[in-house]
Write an enzyme that holds these catalytic residues in place. Sequence first.
Site, PDB file in Angstrom:
ATOM      1  N   ARG A  94       0.809  -1.220   0.000  1.00 33.40           N
ATOM      2  CA  ARG A  94       0.000   0.000   0.000  1.00 33.40           C
ATOM      3  C   ARG A  94       0.840   1.269   0.000  1.00 33.40           C
ATOM      4  NH1 ARG A  94      -5.434   0.551   2.966  1.00 33.40           N
ATOM      5  NH2 ARG A  94      -4.131   1.171   4.719  1.00 33.40           N
ATOM      6  N   ARG A 109       0.704   3.242  -3.193  1.00 30.68           N
ATOM      7  CA  ARG A 109      -0.478   3.952  -3.707  1.00 30.68           C
ATOM      8  C   ARG A 109      -0.270   5.464  -3.591  1.00 30.68           C
ATOM      9  NH1 ARG A 109      -4.653   4.027   1.371  1.00 30.68           N
ATOM     10  NH2 ARG A 109      -2.949   4.328   2.809  1.00 30.68           N
ATOM     11  N   CYS A 154       2.794  28.881  32.805  1.00 31.84           N
ATOM     12  CA  CYS A 154       2.994  27.426  32.881  1.00 31.84           C
ATOM     13  C   CYS A 154       2.908  26.959  34.330  1.00 31.84           C
ATOM     14  CB  CYS A 154       4.349  27.073  32.286  1.00 31.84           C
ATOM     15  SG  CYS A 154       4.839  25.372  32.606  1.00 31.84           S
ATOM     16  N   CYS A 193       6.536  25.540  35.533  1.00 31.11           N
ATOM     17  CA  CYS A 193       7.749  26.354  35.621  1.00 31.11           C
ATOM     18  C   CYS A 193       8.051  26.695  37.086  1.00 31.11           C
ATOM     19  CB  CYS A 193       7.594  27.637  34.803  1.00 31.11           C
ATOM     20  SG  CYS A 193       8.019  27.441  33.054  1.00 31.11           S
ATOM     21  N   HIS A 223      11.589  25.700  30.394  1.00 30.40           N
ATOM     22  CA  HIS A 223      10.326  25.408  29.728  1.00 30.40           C
ATOM     23  C   HIS A 223      10.509  24.972  28.268  1.00 30.40           C
ATOM     24  CE1 HIS A 223       5.925  25.972  29.322  1.00 30.40           C
ATOM     25  NE2 HIS A 223       6.189  26.450  28.121  1.00 30.40           N
ATOM     26  N   ASN A 259       4.187  11.735  28.068  1.00 30.53           N
ATOM     27  CA  ASN A 259       3.239  11.989  27.000  1.00 30.53           C
ATOM     28  C   ASN A 259       3.684  13.278  26.376  1.00 30.53           C
ATOM     29  OD1 ASN A 259       1.127  10.490  26.193  1.00 30.53           O
ATOM     30  ND2 ASN A 259      -0.401  11.598  27.383  1.00 30.53           N
ATOM     31  N   GLY A 302      -2.142  14.610  23.255  1.00 30.40           N
ATOM     32  CA  GLY A 302      -2.987  15.092  24.337  1.00 30.40           C
ATOM     33  C   GLY A 302      -2.216  15.730  25.481  1.00 30.40           C
ATOM     34  N   SER A 325      -0.990  18.581  27.468  1.00 32.28           N
ATOM     35  CA  SER A 325      -1.506  19.942  27.499  1.00 32.28           C
ATOM     36  C   SER A 325      -0.410  20.984  27.709  1.00 32.28           C
ATOM     37  CB  SER A 325      -2.555  20.064  28.607  1.00 32.28           C
ATOM     38  OG  SER A 325      -2.044  19.535  29.816  1.00 32.28           O
ATOM     39  N   HIS A 383       6.097  21.981  28.767  1.00 29.04           N
ATOM     40  CA  HIS A 383       7.185  21.919  29.742  1.00 29.04           C
ATOM     41  C   HIS A 383       7.691  20.471  29.860  1.00 29.04           C
ATOM     42  CE1 HIS A 383       9.255  24.002  33.149  1.00 29.04           C
ATOM     43  NE2 HIS A 383       9.550  22.742  33.379  1.00 29.04           N
ATOM     44  N   HIS A 412       8.271  17.216  31.080  1.00 32.02           N
ATOM     45  CA  HIS A 412       7.837  16.509  32.285  1.00 32.02           C
ATOM     46  C   HIS A 412       7.255  15.149  31.936  1.00 32.02           C
ATOM     47  CE1 HIS A 412       3.911  17.909  30.875  1.00 32.02           C
ATOM     48  NE2 HIS A 412       3.345  17.075  31.727  1.00 32.02           N
ATOM     49  N   GLN A 470       5.069  11.546  33.896  1.00 30.69           N
ATOM     50  CA  GLN A 470       4.148  11.171  34.964  1.00 30.69           C
ATOM     51  C   GLN A 470       4.501   9.806  35.510  1.00 30.69           C
ATOM     52  OE1 GLN A 470       0.022  12.208  34.388  1.00 30.69           O
ATOM     53  NE2 GLN A 470       0.493  12.919  32.328  1.00 30.69           N
ATOM     54  N   GLU A 479       2.137  -8.704  29.501  1.00 34.49           N
ATOM     55  CA  GLU A 479       3.558  -8.989  29.291  1.00 34.49           C
ATOM     56  C   GLU A 479       4.113  -9.907  30.380  1.00 34.49           C
ATOM     57  OE1 GLU A 479       5.861  -5.460  28.563  1.00 34.49           O
ATOM     58  OE2 GLU A 479       4.665  -4.909  26.806  1.00 34.49           O
ATOM     59  N   HIS A 482       8.966   1.478  25.758  1.00 32.74           N
ATOM     60  CA  HIS A 482       8.265   1.578  24.481  1.00 32.74           C
ATOM     61  C   HIS A 482       8.131   3.045  24.101  1.00 32.74           C
ATOM     62  CE1 HIS A 482       6.716  -2.597  24.568  1.00 32.74           C
ATOM     63  NE2 HIS A 482       6.483  -2.417  25.852  1.00 32.74           N
ATOM     64  N   LYS A 497      -0.852   8.750  11.952  1.00 37.48           N
ATOM     65  CA  LYS A 497      -1.584   7.501  11.766  1.00 37.48           C
ATOM     66  C   LYS A 497      -2.807   7.512  12.681  1.00 37.48           C
ATOM     67  CE  LYS A 497      -1.242   2.566  12.864  1.00 37.48           C
ATOM     68  NZ  LYS A 497      -1.551   1.938  11.568  1.00 37.48           N
ATOM     69  N   PHE A 498      -3.924   7.031  12.163  1.00 38.99           N
ATOM     70  CA  PHE A 498      -5.127   6.863  12.980  1.00 38.99           C
ATOM     71  C   PHE A 498      -5.385   5.383  13.180  1.00 38.99           C
ATOM     72  CE2 PHE A 498      -5.698  11.120  11.262  1.00 38.99           C
ATOM     73  CZ  PHE A 498      -6.115  11.806  12.390  1.00 38.99           C
ATOM     74  N   GLN A 503      -2.939  -2.484  11.957  1.00 40.95           N
ATOM     75  CA  GLN A 503      -2.415  -2.689  10.606  1.00 40.95           C
ATOM     76  C   GLN A 503      -1.451  -1.551  10.303  1.00 40.95           C
ATOM     77  OE1 GLN A 503      -3.401  -0.553   7.828  1.00 40.95           O
ATOM     78  NE2 GLN A 503      -2.196  -1.728   6.367  1.00 40.95           N
TER      79      GLN A 503
HETATM   80 ZN    ZN Z   1       6.383  -3.692  27.372  1.00 41.05          ZN
HETATM   81 ZN    ZN Z   2       7.071  25.641  32.055  1.00 40.50          ZN
END
Ligand code: ZN
Ligand code: ZN
Length: 348
Positions: free
Chosen positions: A26, A29, A50, A53, A114, A154, A160, A162, A165, A167, A169, A183, A299, A312-313, A324
């Site tokens: 594909r 294409r 922020c 900060c 920042h 993230n 997503g 926001s 800065h 960082h 989680q 796993e 990962h 990619k969606f 896929q």
């Molecule tokens: Zn893993």
């Molecule tokens: Zn900041």
Amino acid sequence: MEKKPQFPHRRWNPLRQSWVMVSPHRTQRPWQGEVGQKTAPSAVAYDPKCYLCPGNQRAGGSVNPTYDGIFTFVNDYSALLPDSPLVTEAQASPMLVAQPARGLCKVLCFHPDHSLTLARMTQPEIRRVVDAWTREYQELGGLDWIDYVQIFENRGAMMGASNPHPHGQIWSTGFVPDEPAAETLAQSDHLARTGHCLLCDYLAAEQAAQERIIFQNEHFAALVPWWAVWPFEVLIVSRRHLGALPELNEAERDGLADVLKRMTTRFDNLFETPFPYTMGFHQSPTDAGAHPEWHFHAHFYPPLLRSATVRKFMVGFEMLGMPQRDITPEDAAQRLIACSEEHFWPRT
Ligand SMILES: [Zn+2]
Ligand SMILES: [Zn+2]
Ligand SMILES: [Zn+2]
């Protein structure tokens, strides 16, 4: 390198015990989708608005210290709480099952500046973050009611995140979440069946094949896994068998900082944009088990496909059937191998 046959096939992910469909034909294409533009990185070292900060007030009212290294705090809007009730109300039907979910969610600022990202931080600055991750894993995992410590980053509005800065989680939970639980089963099965560690065996196969390894240092390998779902998905694997961050020695902690800097730099250089992704470590659960089956890894799940804005969606057949991909993991690895380790936007 010899061109692999470009026919549709599916590949087995032994770590997740699932399949991914690969449709390389594909990629021939004509492209009719969106055309992207380079994204300019953030340039302000301090943003008065922020909430991460140094010295700024957060929405909850707390004021950040004027930190100059890393800074960690309990998330003001945690998804999980430590004092959640231990029993849930009895449901009217066994088809309506619920269980209590306790946990503790923390935020870890990687740097006071920042405008920085892991890629543009120095190796010693990233090493400081590795040390903080290790401390958090030990402290949170040491609580008798915490069974798993999920450390992740993230990055980018596309994922997503926001706030730009730098960082990450840390969500620690009173149960083992689904991905590491799957796993754990796969690695336990492999150990019981073969007497070997699954990821030690997998890494040996990749080192023999030399097709998907992007680069290695003395302690870690960065590769596009055989079973990658996301176009430029990457797996970072420790070369020595070990289960969790506290088992890394000094040189391995430096090695982890090195591999993270080099990989995120290559990612940013791929489309000359701050590359969005979810990155996280998978390591031994902190429940009562010994977990000799567990092999430490990270990962990277980046959404981008062919430019700074074309992503990619996971829709249609992927939601209803199975994941896929079009570009093969081998082609993705070649693209990342060709990327420089000098950042396209040097830090001054
Ligand atoms: Zn893993
Ligand atoms: Zn900041
Ligand atoms: Zn291993």
